[in-house]
Structure formats: C-alpha cells, structure tokens
Scaffold this active site. Structure first.
Site, PDB file in Angstrom:
ATOM      1  N   CYS A 170      30.971  49.475  39.636  1.00 24.06           N
ATOM      2  CA  CYS A 170      29.910  48.658  39.047  1.00 24.06           C
ATOM      3  C   CYS A 170      28.728  49.536  38.651  1.00 24.06           C
ATOM      4  CB  CYS A 170      29.445  47.586  40.021  1.00 24.06           C
ATOM      5  SG  CYS A 170      28.115  46.560  39.348  1.00 24.06           S
ATOM      6  N   GLY A 178      37.809  43.700  26.503  1.00 21.67           N
ATOM      7  CA  GLY A 178      37.883  43.272  25.117  1.00 21.67           C
ATOM      8  C   GLY A 178      39.032  42.361  24.768  1.00 21.67           C
ATOM      9  N   ILE A 214      23.693  42.042  36.046  1.00 22.89           N
ATOM     10  CA  ILE A 214      23.549  40.965  37.029  1.00 22.89           C
ATOM     11  C   ILE A 214      23.245  41.527  38.416  1.00 22.89           C
ATOM     12  CG2 ILE A 214      24.648  38.953  38.088  1.00 22.89           C
ATOM     13  CD1 ILE A 214      24.042  38.700  35.060  1.00 22.89           C
ATOM     14  N   LYS A 234      39.421  49.252  41.281  1.00 22.11           N
ATOM     15  CA  LYS A 234      38.854  49.059  39.943  1.00 22.11           C
ATOM     16  C   LYS A 234      38.178  50.344  39.495  1.00 22.11           C
ATOM     17  CE  LYS A 234      36.547  45.582  37.128  1.00 22.11           C
ATOM     18  NZ  LYS A 234      35.956  44.234  37.141  1.00 22.11           N
TER      19      LYS A 234
END
EC number: 1.3.1.14
Length: 307
Positions: A133, A247, A72, A168
């Site tokens: 990212c 997941g 994205i 993150k």
C-alpha cells in the site's frame, strides 16, 4: 457447449475467476443491495488492521484521465470489529462465498497478529498480505520494496495462518521478480498484483497537491498495460497462482490479464463507475472465451517457460 468458468487455487474453489479487489467493495454491505454477491467467484474484503483506522485527511480522492488517485490510508474498523460484525454478516448471507482477507499493519507483529486472528474465521479461505500500500506512513511499501523484508514478513505470517497466504506485490519497484521469488521461497501460496502506482495531481490555481496526502495510488484503465507487463514478468519466474488486477473493466480485459499469466482476476476501480462491473464481466466471459474457441480456462494461459 456450456462454458466451465471454474478455477481451483490453494484454499479457493471458485465458480468463476472474478472477484472484487480489496478497498473497492468495502465489506460487501453496500453492493449487496444491488445484486446477489453469490454471483462472484470470491470477495477480497477491505484491509484489516490490528487497531481501527480513520484513514488519511481529506481530500483523498482525485480523478485522472482513465483512472483515479486515492489516498484513503487503509481506513477500517479494526480486526475485532471485522471478526465480530463484518465477517459474520457475510457468513450469514453468503455462506458459500469464499472470502479473502486483506491484511495490513505498521509492524511485523501487527501483521502476524491480524493474520493469526482473521484466519480463524470460518468463511475466510485465504489471506491477501498487503505489503504494497503506497498511502500509509508506516508498513506497506517498507515491506514490499525489499526482497529480504518481504520474505521475513511472509514467513512469519505463513507460520501463524490457518489458510493460504497470497502476497500482494507492489508495482513501485525497479524489478518485481526478486521480491516474487523471495516471498515464494518464504512460503507464499500465490501472488496478487498489481497494487496501485504512486502518482500526484497539482491544482494549478493553488500550485499545491490536490490530495492532502500529496501522493496517492493510481488505479483504473490507465494502469492496465503496467499490470499486464508485471503479471507476465512474475509468471516468467514462478508457477504459483496469480490473482491479477489493474485496469480490468470488461471480460476482454480479464482475458488479456489471464493470457499474461493470471489465474483469477480482481476488479477494482471499475466498481465505482459501474456497480455491476463484476457480474457484467462474469456474464460476458463465456462469449469472450468462445471468440477463441475455448470453453474453460484449463488451456488459457500465457505461452512461456518459467525460468
């Protein structure tokens, strides 16, 4: 006995440990048409950057067995629109819902500016510092694969943020532990992991990558074993809180990741195939805990020493 699903983390008092992962739930406006977002423990909003971003060229999504690839490119309306429109919309409708703001950028200055600005929003309780990212040309993995760069960025953002900063972490590294140690030393309040794994699909007819970006981030059930391993590794070297993801589609998946060391759970790709994934997991958690004669999360943790 009634189950107690509450979880307490820096900046976050959660009624339950389940929250949508950033990028898989927008800013809540679409999913809010289907159920009351107050059911959630918290909500990690879509990434915020200093300037608006259109994202990458299309196609930017491809299905894979037990998962999907996305490229994205952090599409978002920019920090000022988020402050003026998105966060007030959430505050008006869900004043008691803790918001975690995912922050991204190209440079350290970008990250710092957005962290300082968005942490001023009254309904933002924590920041998720997105240094991992894989789908942008600048920023992201440039910070997330180096302990030194990750620590420098974390320290700068912690210095200006009015709320706790969770970093993150990327799975696209040889060893995640030095990076986790570095950002902890730099002042991180906790971790979130994992971000997506870099992957690719090829169209046999054209012999070209399906995604315009060529590579994308792999998410979904396919990455759950990787998420479990990396959460377990980070827990082995740190006592900081972990928001685990990767997941998770059922209450059983959530408990398995919590057994590896996660304190709370973010649900991502499952929201696309089942819009009610988060409330379904929340509803199923008491029965899942009862299977192990448990009624809360106080004693539900991985049995390992922090080195």
């Amino acid at each position: 006995m009634t189950s107690d699903l509450r979880v307490s983390l820096p900046g976050l008092e959660l009624k339950n440990p389940i929250m949508p992962a950033s990028g898989c739930f927008g800013f809540g406006q679409e999913y809010g048409r289907y159920y009351d977002l107050n059911l959630l423990g918290a909500f990690i909003i879509k990434a915020a950057t200093k300037e608006p971003r259109l994202g990458n060229a299309t196609p930017r999504v491809a299905e894979t067995p037990s998962g999907m690839l996305n490229a994205i490119g952090l599409q978002n309306p920019g920090i000022e629109a988020i402050m003026a429109e998105k966060l007030p919309w959430l505050a008006e409708r869900y004043p008691d819902l803790p918001i975690i703001a995912n922050v991204a950028g190209n440079t350290e200055a970008d990250y710092v500016a957005v962290c300082e600005r968005i942490s001023q929003a009254p309904n933002v309780h924590a920041i998720e510092l997105n240094i991992s990212c894989p789908n942008v040309a600048h920023g992201g993995l440039e910070f997330g694969t180096s302990p030194e760069a990750a620590a420098t960025l974390t320290k700068a953002c912690v210095a200006v943020s009015q709320v706790p900063v969770y970093v993150k972490l990327s799975p696209n590294v040889t060893d995640i532990r030095p990076i986790a140690k570095a950002v902890e030393a730099a002042g991180a309040a906790g971790f979130s992991l994992i971000n997506t794994l870099v992957g690719m699909r090829i169209d046999p007819k054209t012999r070209q990558p399906i995604l315009a970006n060529q590579t994308g981030g792999l998410s979904g059930l396919a990455i759950k074993p990787v998420a479990i391993r990396l959460v377990h590794q980070v827990r082995s070297i740190s006592n900081l809180p972990i928001i685990g993801m990767g997941g998770v589609a059922t209450a059983g998946d959530a408990l398995e990741l919590m057994a590896a060391g996660a304190n709370a759970i973010a649900v991502g790709t499952a929201n696309f195939s089942e819009p009610f994934a988060c409330p379904n997991i929340i509803k199923a958690l008491p029965d899942e805990l009862a299977k192990y004669d448990l009624h809360d999360f106080k004693t539900f943790a991985v049995n390992q020493e922090v080195l």
